[in-house]
Enzyme design. Structure first.
Site, short mmCIF file in Angstrom:
data_model
loop_
_atom_site.label_atom_id
_atom_site.label_comp_id
_atom_site.label_asym_id
_atom_site.label_seq_id
_atom_site.Cartn_x
_atom_site.Cartn_y
_atom_site.Cartn_z
N LYS B 76 37.72 40.25 33.49
CA LYS B 76 37.25 40.07 34.87
C LYS B 76 38.00 41.07 35.74
O LYS B 76 39.20 41.29 35.53
CB LYS B 76 37.54 38.63 35.30
CG LYS B 76 37.04 38.27 36.70
CD LYS B 76 37.32 36.80 37.03
CE LYS B 76 36.79 36.42 38.40
NZ LYS B 76 37.04 34.99 38.72
N SER B 151 33.07 32.31 40.25
CA SER B 151 33.13 33.73 40.57
C SER B 151 33.15 34.63 39.34
O SER B 151 32.89 35.83 39.45
CB SER B 151 34.38 34.03 41.40
OG SER B 151 35.55 33.73 40.64
N SER B 175 35.62 28.57 38.76
CA SER B 175 35.11 29.93 38.55
C SER B 175 35.01 30.38 37.11
O SER B 175 34.42 31.42 36.84
CB SER B 175 35.96 30.94 39.33
OG SER B 175 35.62 30.90 40.69
#
Lengths: 95, 484, 477
Positions: B76, B151, B175
């Protein structure tokens, strides 16, 4: 809790965020909505409940006082927006 | 090759069926061919990936190497990667080449994993749909018009579309779990303090926790084993031995007590999701678990508490982005305030600005007690609900999200509606507990996630239950159309 | 109307740790700009603070020396504001729960009168970087080497009533932190910085007047001037029917006046909240006891002991205990020469004078305590007169070696050999027959003339008492 445009401007300044004048009403509406939503906490009985800052109630670990970092100025300043002679530059500050 | 799990790929690498170079090339090729539909990657680091694959192959050639040696993964874009852009999904850091690796990146590198790129995400991890990214939204592989969740939406979509076998994510209010659920993959949010936050760009420090995302629970076990550990650079990281997670996943479930919180099955839960979760509970019950209804009485307060604490911490954490030392800087600032205000006004997107303002407001003079202190008190009540529940049960089960993936644009106009998509995941972060999301079926063709919540540091138990469930079901093995 | 000033001081003291309070970067002064600012000090994304154990120990040490309460549980908080020398946009400090509370410090006024100043709190925090304004045209340049240096901020109660008291307090605290070896106290380098809160009220009034804060006055002299200026300014303002505005002011050392600060403090909404990157600091009794064992004899105890053991007066004891190094020096000299009064006089006289003139600290004195001790021994055993000893001291100061070497090389040994002296005396009498005759006729004050002549002939090295005795004998004969 409903926030007006002048409060939004104040908060934006405190947070150093330029907000376009045209966007102020939208921010005021959204922020008011969020604050209205969290307002429900006000009615919860919390007397005698200690605040919880961390999920794990541990204490701070201490680090030995030994130098463990070397000079990386060149690397760090290679990604800096404005430097001169190893110094970071900002617009003139008057004290 | 792209259909194989980490466990299968490791076997192939070990037997010499294929090399890490071949495997990495195949991943890069799929990303090149398919990511234009998804927008899951912000950066693809081909050169570094091939070098790392080469190194992994040499290690394998000498008969050494572990479960992750030579396995491609994606990070990420919230994890700092030395020499590779680390944007956090923001214009603010669009030019930020991190000078150091995050702990998680270091650890996975040391375990021999091969980073192929950095995945798209909501800006500074603030979002539940990946629509707040400066780099544009990510599309759900199961339905191009749907969000992947957020997210960690890029990581979830990349794993679901079989672009990479695994990716890292971070979970502040759901997330990892919510995008895992919406994309039909498995994701683990570890106990707060289990994985070092060093080099993981902070959103809300007392809630943030990094974790793995993969297709199977077994793969998660291999990944978390490498990611967890003590790091003296993070004061909130716990000094505690790391179990051999993968070793215990096959244990029988007899004697296990599973709690179903009645608050997680009430109004707001889509009936289709509710039915699938009940069916999943049935599977676990057939495996020998006892099912018990429990109550987490303060559940409905989790989202409001979160939307005080997270923005408050974020407003302060994001003050460092000021255009002075790195990152975006506005052009030709008139004076210091102009530098700050325009840099931050132009560098941050609308949702980030909104949250910074909420956080600034709730911490400001005269409001602190009513908002922040109150939220911290209720936070304790929420955590104590879980502590009481774990006196009765071993694992708590429920839905990860109230609905399957919603459409792009569906919730962008009302922030509060968006926030409520995390209603079942947020309390776990407030309490600091570990939780797992695994695929439990489909509602109208879109994946649904089952959430398992464990007691502090009970990751082993969660992985065990999740793995046994995946031995009985094949939801996790389904591949979205167009990505076979 | 008679006015009374009310003064409280907030003193920031840099702790003498090797590394920053929350990072492993070095704290050495004077490094090239930004070479001691690591990723943590620069507020880079994702990096985290970890607390320096030594900083905690030093805070505990100070707390013990101030007879204060050491908090078993204290919390680091973020003070949020934007400024270019503050890289994270917040300063990590302590707010609601500081590590030290409720202490006290006694100050001595005019030698023997002492006054107790209450310490409200002392808390740990990180220093900011430095903004350089001079030498740049349109910009300000930022050096973050200092960012993250550990500070302890000591906040006094508003217990001081004059600039003089404020300076006495500041000097006492300065001496204390150096005794404790927790700070070098170097004021030029900013290791010891003072903000003064000042208000005035009419004498007899119990309520406090509106205060102003004068920032960053960093020498004892400037503190006295700044406070006196500010007291006078406020009195004049009030006497003219005006009002004091609560504000932060800067002391302009060139103009000797204070003026309002233009930036930084406008909003003052610091949005303090507990730093979620740091956990509460729990201080175990064992740590406190361990630190207590390292406490040196403190200035007040040392001063009392000097008066009792050495028979020194209050004033001399205060001067000699002003710094630990000075006190140690004095004690070493005394041990060597076994005469505390003589040692005290020389340390406060010749030695301090020479140090002042050369601008040196006691630790840099070219004459060691042992060298001075030997010199004083030579006075006591009549090898040297006091006057010649001063010459020897000067020679030692200039690097000519120890007292005995100087005496030997310069031939300064006092003449105590009777026969040699007798010969000189006879020569002197023979050379001045008229005066000898007058003396014998009863003009006894001429003895002084003869003594002078003998000392001249011996270049001052004759033992004066012996010369007297021999002269009387010879002239009387």
């Amino acid at each position: 809790m409903s926030l007006g445009p002048s409060q939004v401007r104040e908060i934006a300044h405190l947070a150093r965020l330029a907000v376009d004048g045209n966007d102020i009403p939208a921010y005021a509406e959204n922020l008011s909505r969020i604050l209205d939503f969290v307002e429900q906490l006000g009615s919860v009985a919390t007397e005698g409940t200690a605040p919880l800052a961390h999920p794990l109630e541990m204490s701070q670990r201490l680090r030995a006082d030994a130098v463990g970092e070397e000079d990386q100025r060149e690397l760090f300043q290679s990604i800096a927006p404005a430097t001169q002679d190893g110094l970071y530059l900002v617009p003139k500050v008057i004290e | 090759m792209h259909k194989k799990t980490i466990a299968q790929l490791a076997a192939g690498l070990r037997s010499g069926e294929f090399s890490s170079i071949e495997l990495t090339r195949a991943c890069l090729e799929r990303i090149r061919r398919l990511d234009s539909k998804l927008n899951a990657f912000i950066t693809v680091s081909e050169e570094q990936a091939l070098a790392a694959a080469q190194a992994a192959d040499s290690i394998r050639a000498t008969g050494r190497g572990g479960a992750l040696t030579g396995i491609p993964i994606a990070h990420k874009d919230i994890f700092c990667t030395r020499g590779v852009k680390t944007s956090c999904g923001s214009r603010m850091l669009d030019n930020f080449i991190a000078p150091y690796d995050a702990y998680v990146v270091e650890r996975l590198k040391a375990a021999g994993a091969v980073m192929v790129g950095k995945t798209n995400m909501d800006e500074f991890a603030m979002g539940s749909s990946n629509e707040t990214s400066f780099f544009g939204p990510v599309h759900n592989p199961w339905a191009g018009t749907a969000v992947p969740g957020g997210s960690s939406g890029g990581s979830a979509a990349a794993v679901a579309a079989r672009l990479v076998p695994a990716a890292t994510g971070t979970d502040t209010g759901g997330s990892i779990r919510q995008p895992a659920a919406l994309c039909g993959i498995s994701g683990l949010k570890p106990t707060y303090g289990r994985v070092s936050r060093y080099g993981m760009i902070a959103f809300a420090s007392s809630l943030d926790q990094g974790g793995p995302m993969a297709r199977t629970v077994e793969d998660l076990a291999w990944l978390i084993e490498a990611m967890a550990g003590f790091d003296p650079r993070d004061s909130t990281c716990v000094e505690r031995p790391v179990p051999r997670y993968a070793a215990g996943i096959d244990a029988p479930l007899t004697g296990l007590t599973v709690g179903l919180p009645k608050e997680y099955f009430g109004a707001g839960l889509s009936p289709a999701v509710g039915d699938l979760i009940q069916a999943a509970v049935g599977v676990v019950q057939r495996l020998g678990a006892q099912i018990k209804e429990i109550s987490l009485p303060n559940s409905q307060l989790a989202v409001p508490v979160y939307y005080v604490i997270a923005p408050a911490e974020a407003s302060s954490n994001l003050s460092r982005y000021d255009g002075v030392r790195y990152g975006y800087r506005c052009s030709e600032p008139r004076d210091l305030d102009d530098l700050y205000e325009r840099t931050r006004g132009e560098g941050f997107g609308a949702e980030v600005k909104r949250r910074i303002m909420v956080g600034t407001y709730v911490l400001s003079a005269g409001y602190y007690d009513a908002y922040y202190l109150k939220a911290q008190q209720v936070r304790r009540m929420i955590r104590d609900d879980f502590i009481r529940a774990f006196e009765e049960v071993d694992v708590i089960m429920g839905p990860t999200a109230p609905t399957a993936a919603f459409d792009l644009g569906e919730k962008t106009s009302d922030p509060v509606q968006m926030y409520l998509s995390d209603i079942y995941t947020i309390a776990v972060n407030l309490a600091g507990l570990p939780a797992l999301s695994i695929p439990a079926g489909f509602a109208e063709g879109r994946p649904v996630g089952l959430q398992l919540i464990g007691d502090f540091f009970a990751e082993e138990r969660l992985l065990n239950v999740g793995h046994r469930y995946q031995q009985e079901t094949d939801w996790h093995a389904r591949i979205p159309r167009g990505y076979e | 109307m008679d006015w009374e000033a009310v003064i409280g001081l907030e003193i920031h003291i840099q702790l003498a740790t090797k590394t920053k309070i929350f990072s492993g970067a070095a704290t050495a002064y004077g490094a090239a700009p930004n070479t001691q600012a690591c990723a943590i000090d620069l507020g880079m994304p994702g990096v985290l603070p970890v607390l320096n154990e030594q900083a905690v120990r030093m805070a505990v040490k100070l707390g013990l020396a101030l007879d204060a309460t050491i908090a078993p549980h204290s919390v680091f908080a973020r003070k949020n504001y934007f400024y270019p020398d503050l890289p994270k946009g917040y300063q990590i400090s302590q707010y609601e729960l500081p590590v030290v509370t409720d202490g006290e410090l006694n100050i001595e006024l005019d030698g023997s009168v002492s006054k107790r100043i209450r310490i409200i709190r002392a808390h740990l925090e990180e220093d900011a970087g430095k903004s350089l304004h001079e030498g740049f045209e349109q910009v300000t340049a930022i050096d973050l080497n200092r960012a993250g240096t550990p500070l302890i901020e000591v906040v006094s109660a508003p217990d001081m009533r004059s600039a003089k008291e404020a300076v006495a307090y500041m000097k006492k605290l300065h001496s204390l932190v150096r005794y404790l070896e927790i700070s070098d106290g170097n004021m030029q380098e900013g290791s010891f910085r003072c903000d003064a809160n000042i208000s005035v009220r009419s004498l007899g009034e119990s309520r406090l007047g509106t205060r102003t804060e004068v920032k960053n006055v960093n020498s004892f002299r400037f503190v006295e001037r700044a406070i006196n200026y500010e007291i006078q300014r406020q009195i004049e303002l009030l006497e003219d029917g005006g009002e004091v505005v609560q504000e932060t002011r800067l002391f302009d050392t060139g103009r000797n006046e204070t003026r309002p600060m233009r930036t930084k403090e406008e909003a003052n909404d610091y949005r303090y909240f507990p730093d979620p990157d740091l956990l509460p600091l729990e201080i175990e009794p064992a740590l406190i006891e361990g630190v207590r064992k390292t406490l040196p004899e403190l200035p007040d105890a040392k001063r009392a002991r000097f008066m009792l053991n050495y028979g020194l007066d209050a004033y001399d004891s205060t001067v000699l205990t002003a710094s630990r190094a000075l006190a140690d020096y004095f004690e070493a000299v005394t041990a060597q020469c076994d005469d505390a009064k003589l040692a005290g006089n020389w340390v406060m006289g010749e030695l301090s004078g020479a140090l002042n003139k050369a601008g040196l600290d006691i630790t840099e004195a070219p004459v060691s305590s042992e060298m001075l001790g030997v010199l004083l021994q030579r006075i006591k055993d009549n090898t040297l007169s006091g006057k010649i000893a001063k010459e020897v001291f000067e020679a030692m100061w200039n690097g000519e070696g120890g007292a005995d070497t100087v005496i030997e090389q310069r031939g300064l040994k006092q003449l105590t050999d009777c026969s040699a002296l007798e010969a000189i005396i006879e020569e002197v009498i023979a050379a001045n027959p008229n005066q000898a005759q007058q003396y014998r006729a009863g003009k006894e004050k001429l003895l002084g003339f003869f003594v002078g002549q003998v000392m001249k002939a011996t270049k001052g090295q004759a033992h004066p008492q012996l010369v007297n005795e021999l002269l009387q004998k010879k002239l009387g004969a």
